[in-house]
Enzyme design. Structure first.
Site, PDB file in Angstrom:
ATOM      1  N   THR A  46      56.987  27.385-100.805  1.00 38.11           N
ATOM      2  CA  THR A  46      57.387  27.178-102.059  1.00 38.11           C
ATOM      3  C   THR A  46      56.534  26.607-102.492  1.00 38.11           C
ATOM      4  OG1 THR A  46      58.525  25.476 -99.965  1.00 38.11           O
ATOM      5  CG2 THR A  46      58.214  24.763-102.365  1.00 38.11           C
ATOM      6  N   THR A  68      54.363  25.919 -96.211  1.00 40.89           N
ATOM      7  CA  THR A  68      54.329  24.955 -95.597  1.00 40.89           C
ATOM      8  C   THR A  68      54.486  24.943 -93.926  1.00 40.89           C
ATOM      9  OG1 THR A  68      55.864  23.676 -95.915  1.00 40.89           O
ATOM     10  CG2 THR A  68      54.246  23.346 -97.163  1.00 40.89           C
TER      11      THR A  68
HETATM   12  N1  ASN Z   1      59.612  27.133 -96.160  1.00 34.18           N
HETATM   13  C1  ASN Z   1      58.353  26.989 -97.070  1.00 34.18           C
HETATM   14  C2  ASN Z   1      57.418  28.645 -96.724  1.00 34.18           C
HETATM   15  O1  ASN Z   1      57.074  27.800 -95.747  1.00 34.18           O
HETATM   16  C3  ASN Z   1      58.188  25.934 -97.665  1.00 34.18           C
HETATM   17  C4  ASN Z   1      57.497  25.053 -97.947  1.00 34.18           C
HETATM   18  O2  ASN Z   1      56.376  25.961 -98.221  1.00 34.18           O
HETATM   19  N2  ASN Z   1      56.914  24.479 -98.236  1.00 34.18           N
HETATM   20  O3  ASN Z   1      57.243  28.905 -96.769  1.00 34.18           O
END
Ligand code: ASN
Length: 336
Positions: free
Chosen positions: A12, A89
């Site tokens: 993200t 994440t």
């Molecule tokens: N879907 C994203 C990922 O893991 C979530 C994030 O980075 N907050 O790439």
């Protein structure tokens, strides 16, 4: 002057809105260098950046993605003193644990971070998390593979994502954080002792189903999940390692799986757990060779450790032996 290498994998932090939802596309390089220029003493020439190709949502990560990060870190080992990995994440805790096993002889700190919100807006946690990771990298106190998020630094193989939206999105249920950011930072004792691993073979993908027990599940369902025979199985059991043993055929099925040479690893559905096989009658059938408990390891640390051990070409009994031994501080041997 400390030299820092950054590996940007996606997530993200560098995403932009599109008709099909958030996708990679922000100018992370420009943002990062502006941030470091404005907010730190680091000189541009002391910071190198690799943007992995393709940049991914970490939901698409595989053991091969873990390996490409490891390869990039080794490629820059001699030209940097500390390393930051920018990661989505969703599976960052898996990658952090996977890196910890493969990098026991890396001898330089590696800090993973990411954000819940894309960079560049006032509501984003990207700046706080990246500056926190850089501060940890510059601190001279971070050891091994760690993860910085929401004011806390965690051991990479002790951490789990606990919230899909909170800025304090991660926790280490069995150990707590290694440090809390502040003025000054507060550091806890890092007892990340492990036996290490010399010259590990690269991560490969293996067929490892993860079976979550739920009230009412039938043995027949489990039988279908493990046919054809997988490379190993992870059981997500209740409490200290209990399964619905009154369900006809259930205990037999698990025992037969182990007897046929498939490593079976027993984890707990409790985020904070210590697996004790045979403590209850409902788990007694699993107290046998070929079935190993995950002790107090997180699910992420357990699953990635199994991938690591399978990638080393070990026998089932060696997989079980290593499951109970600390490679990189991922478990408290013999309980706490
Ligand atoms: N879907 C994203 C990922 O893991 C979530 C994030 O980075 N907050 O790439």
């Amino acid at each position: 002057m400390t030299r820092i290498h950054v590996t940007y994998t996606g997530g993200t932090i560098g995403m932009v809105e599109s008709a099909g939802g958030l996708v990679p596309g922000a100018d992370l390089r420009g943002w990062l260098y502006r941030l470091l220029e404005d907010e730190s003493d680091l000189r541009t020439e002391d910071v190198t950046l690799t943007e992995l190709d393709p940049l991914i949502d970490s939901s698409n990560a595989t053991p091969e993605s873990w390996q490409s990060i490891i390869d990039d870190l080794w490629a820059h080992h001699d030209s940097a003193d500390a390393f930051v990995v920018l990661h989505g994440t969703d599976t960052m805790a898996f990658t952090a644990a996977a890196l910890s096993y493969a990098l026991t002889d890396f001898d330089r700190p590696v800090i993973l971070t990411g954000s819940q919100h894309p960079l560049g807006t006032i509501v984003s946690d990207a700046t706080a998390n990246v500056t926190g990771a850089i501060n940890a990298a510059l601190s001279g106190k971070a050891r091994g593979v760690t993860l910085f998020f929401g004011h806390h630094l965690f051991a990479g193989n002790r951490v789990t994502k606990r919230s899909s939206w909170a800025f304090e999105g991660f926790e280490a249920p069995s150990t707590g954080p290694v440090a809390q950011s502040g003025t000054p930072w507060h550091w806890a004792h890092m007892d990340a002792e492990g036996r290490g691993w010399t010259d590990p073979r690269p991560y490969r993908r293996y067929d490892v189903p993860v079976v979550t027990f739920v009230p009412g599940v039938r043995a027949q369902r489990l039988a279908r999940m493990i046919d054809p025979r997988p490379d190993a199985v992870v059981l997500r059991t209740y409490g200290v390692g209990n399964i619905p043993s009154d369900e006809p055929g259930m205990s037999r099925l698990v025992a037969d799986l182990a007897d046929s040479g498939v490593p079976v690893v027993v984890t707990s559905q409790c985020p904070q757990a210590e697996v004790m096989l045979g403590r209850y009658g409902a788990g007694a059938s699993m107290d046998r060779p070929g079935i190993c408990g995950a002790d107090d390891m997180t699910f992420e640390a357990t699953y990635t450790k199994l991938m690591f051990l399978l990638s080393q070409g070990l026998t089932t009994s060696d997989v079980c032996r290593w499951m109970a031994s600390s490679i990189a501080g991922e478990l408290a041997e013999g309980g706490r």
